[in-house]
Design a protein around this motif. Structure first.
Motif, PDB file in Angstrom:
ATOM      1  N   ASP A   1       0.640  -1.207  -0.150  1.00  0.00           N
ATOM      2  CA  ASP A   1      -0.025  -0.076   0.061  1.00  0.00           C
ATOM      3  C   ASP A   1       0.826   1.257  -0.099  1.00  0.00           C
ATOM      4  O   ASP A   1       0.366   2.438  -0.144  1.00  0.00           O
ATOM      5  CB  ASP A   1      -0.946  -0.039   1.178  1.00  0.00           C
ATOM      6  N   ARG A   2       2.163   1.218   0.240  1.00  0.00           N
ATOM      7  CA  ARG A   2       2.819   2.410   0.273  1.00  0.00           C
ATOM      8  C   ARG A   2       4.251   2.366  -0.725  1.00  0.00           C
ATOM      9  O   ARG A   2       4.567   3.289  -1.058  1.00  0.00           O
ATOM     10  CB  ARG A   2       3.651   2.637   1.748  1.00  0.00           C
ATOM     11  N   PHE A   3       4.502   1.018  -1.106  1.00  0.00           N
ATOM     12  CA  PHE A   3       5.886   1.238  -1.911  1.00  0.00           C
ATOM     13  C   PHE A   3       5.645   0.137  -2.996  1.00  0.00           C
ATOM     14  O   PHE A   3       5.187  -0.655  -2.828  1.00  0.00           O
ATOM     15  CB  PHE A   3       7.103   0.791  -1.013  1.00  0.00           C
ATOM     16  N   MET A   4       6.531   0.505  -3.932  1.00  0.00           N
ATOM     17  CA  MET A   4       6.671  -0.419  -5.169  1.00  0.00           C
ATOM     18  C   MET A   4       8.037  -0.617  -5.151  1.00  0.00           C
ATOM     19  O   MET A   4       9.165   0.436  -5.247  1.00  0.00           O
ATOM     20  CB  MET A   4       6.256   0.321  -6.569  1.00  0.00           C
ATOM     21  N   THR A   5       8.571  -1.866  -5.181  1.00  0.00           N
ATOM     22  CA  THR A   5       9.866  -2.302  -5.125  1.00  0.00           C
ATOM     23  C   THR A   5      10.318  -2.813  -6.460  1.00  0.00           C
ATOM     24  O   THR A   5       9.416  -3.763  -6.841  1.00  0.00           O
ATOM     25  CB  THR A   5      10.151  -3.326  -3.928  1.00  0.00           C
ATOM     26  N   VAL A   6      11.336  -2.340  -7.044  1.00  0.00           N
ATOM     27  CA  VAL A   6      11.952  -2.885  -8.390  1.00  0.00           C
ATOM     28  C   VAL A   6      13.095  -3.726  -8.071  1.00  0.00           C
ATOM     29  O   VAL A   6      14.002  -3.149  -7.667  1.00  0.00           O
ATOM     30  CB  VAL A   6      12.131  -1.666  -9.346  1.00  0.00           C
ATOM     31  N   LYS A   7      13.275  -4.942  -8.116  1.00  0.00           N
ATOM     32  CA  LYS A   7      14.430  -5.860  -7.437  1.00  0.00           C
ATOM     33  C   LYS A   7      15.052  -6.290  -8.989  1.00  0.00           C
ATOM     34  O   LYS A   7      14.457  -6.982  -9.642  1.00  0.00           O
ATOM     35  CB  LYS A   7      13.790  -6.895  -6.804  1.00  0.00           C
ATOM     36  N   LEU A   8      16.296  -5.834  -9.016  1.00  0.00           N
ATOM     37  CA  LEU A   8      17.194  -6.216 -10.045  1.00  0.00           C
ATOM     38  C   LEU A   8      17.788  -7.472  -9.602  1.00  0.00           C
ATOM     39  O   LEU A   8      18.298  -7.648  -8.672  1.00  0.00           O
ATOM     40  CB  LEU A   8      18.068  -4.984 -10.337  1.00  0.00           C
ATOM     41  N   PRO A   9      18.015  -8.511 -10.713  1.00  0.00           N
ATOM     42  CA  PRO A   9      18.653  -9.691 -10.256  1.00  0.00           C
ATOM     43  C   PRO A   9      20.184  -9.699  -9.934  1.00  0.00           C
ATOM     44  O   PRO A   9      20.586  -8.714 -10.472  1.00  0.00           O
ATOM     45  CB  PRO A   9      18.219 -10.584 -11.611  1.00  0.00           C
ATOM     46  N   LYS A  10      20.768 -10.875  -9.636  1.00  0.00           N
ATOM     47  CA  LYS A  10      22.092 -10.967  -9.433  1.00  0.00           C
ATOM     48  C   LYS A  10      22.912 -10.621 -10.648  1.00  0.00           C
ATOM     49  O   LYS A  10      23.788  -9.676 -10.805  1.00  0.00           O
ATOM     50  CB  LYS A  10      22.386 -12.436  -8.915  1.00  0.00           C
ATOM     51  N   THR A  11      22.421 -11.242 -11.775  1.00  0.00           N
ATOM     52  CA  THR A  11      23.315 -11.116 -13.114  1.00  0.00           C
ATOM     53  C   THR A  11      22.359 -10.287 -13.866  1.00  0.00           C
ATOM     54  O   THR A  11      21.169 -10.839 -14.340  1.00  0.00           O
ATOM     55  CB  THR A  11      23.472 -12.169 -13.688  1.00  0.00           C
ATOM     56  N   CYS A  12      22.487  -9.074 -14.289  1.00  0.00           N
ATOM     57  CA  CYS A  12      21.814  -8.068 -15.053  1.00  0.00           C
ATOM     58  C   CYS A  12      22.367  -8.110 -16.438  1.00  0.00           C
ATOM     59  O   CYS A  12      22.950  -7.257 -16.890  1.00  0.00           O
ATOM     60  CB  CYS A  12      21.809  -6.754 -14.576  1.00  0.00           C
ATOM     61  N   THR A  13      21.711  -9.085 -17.172  1.00  0.00           N
ATOM     62  CA  THR A  13      22.352  -9.292 -18.787  1.00  0.00           C
ATOM     63  C   THR A  13      21.198  -8.374 -19.569  1.00  0.00           C
ATOM     64  O   THR A  13      20.377  -7.854 -18.995  1.00  0.00           O
ATOM     65  CB  THR A  13      21.981 -10.495 -19.398  1.00  0.00           C
ATOM     66  N   ALA A  14      21.364  -8.127 -20.710  1.00  0.00           N
ATOM     67  CA  ALA A  14      20.699  -7.173 -21.572  1.00  0.00           C
ATOM     68  C   ALA A  14      18.982  -7.763 -21.442  1.00  0.00           C
ATOM     69  O   ALA A  14      18.200  -6.948 -21.552  1.00  0.00           O
ATOM     70  CB  ALA A  14      21.185  -7.240 -22.936  1.00  0.00           C
ATOM     71  N   THR A  15      19.254  -9.170 -21.578  1.00  0.00           N
ATOM     72  CA  THR A  15      17.679  -9.759 -21.362  1.00  0.00           C
ATOM     73  C   THR A  15      17.011  -9.000 -20.231  1.00  0.00           C
ATOM     74  O   THR A  15      15.643  -8.866 -20.358  1.00  0.00           O
ATOM     75  CB  THR A  15      17.832 -11.275 -21.514  1.00  0.00           C
ATOM     76  N   GLU A  16      17.603  -9.454 -19.267  1.00  0.00           N
ATOM     77  CA  GLU A  16      16.995  -9.007 -17.941  1.00  0.00           C
ATOM     78  C   GLU A  16      16.570  -7.672 -17.874  1.00  0.00           C
ATOM     79  O   GLU A  16      15.621  -7.146 -17.283  1.00  0.00           O
ATOM     80  CB  GLU A  16      17.867  -9.214 -16.568  1.00  0.00           C
ATOM     81  N   VAL A  17      17.311  -6.698 -18.156  1.00  0.00           N
ATOM     82  CA  VAL A  17      17.246  -5.311 -18.300  1.00  0.00           C
ATOM     83  C   VAL A  17      16.080  -4.885 -19.136  1.00  0.00           C
ATOM     84  O   VAL A  17      15.144  -4.082 -18.818  1.00  0.00           O
ATOM     85  CB  VAL A  17      18.587  -4.601 -18.755  1.00  0.00           C
TER      86      VAL A  17
END
Length: 134
Positions: free
Chosen positions: A30-46
């Motif tokens: 109700d107060r926050f949106m969290t954007v959790k980036l993965p351990k390995t940020c490849t172009a696919t994940e980004v």
């Protein structure tokens, strides 16, 4: 033949069946949106995060959520793709009048100082500290 990139394969299958994989990266209360980036940020994940960013941010606004936390605590290494994604994300938050905070590990914090675009970023050392920064 080249080896199979399983995250790329997963992404292609997900697109083929219109699978919503945003839950891997986005969570909201109700107060926050969290954007959790993965351990390995490849172009696919980004690209996956980027593709969901506007939709999820709009959902947060519609739900009355005014605070966004970008969680980079699990990220192994900060690369230019991640910096660009975070810059794009922060601009979107500013455009929508959302507050945002960054949570990161020591390596991400020190690597952020190496990029002109991110050298002045302030990171919290935990999600709780990021929540308390608003």
């Amino acid at each position: 033949t080249k080896p199979i990139d399983f995250s790329e394969l997963e992404n292609k299958i997900g697109k083929a069946v219109n699978l919503d994989v945003s839950g891997k990266y986005f969570s909201m209360d109700d107060r926050f949106m969290t954007v959790k980036l993965p351990k390995t940020c490849t172009a696919t994940e980004v690209n996956e995060v980027s593709n969901y960013l506007k939709t999820k941010t709009s959902e947060a606004v519609d739900a009355g959520v005014a605070n966004v936390i970008f969680d980079t605590q699990k990220v192994d290494s900060l690369n230019t793709e991640v910096v660009k994604l975070l810059l794009q994300s922060m601009q979107l938050c500013r455009d929508l009048s959302l507050n945002y905070a960054l949570a990161g590990n020591e390596k991400v914090v020190s690597e952020s100082k190496k990029f002109e675009e991110s050298k002045d970023w302030s990171f919290c050392d935990s999600i709780d500290a990021a929540k308390g920064s608003f």
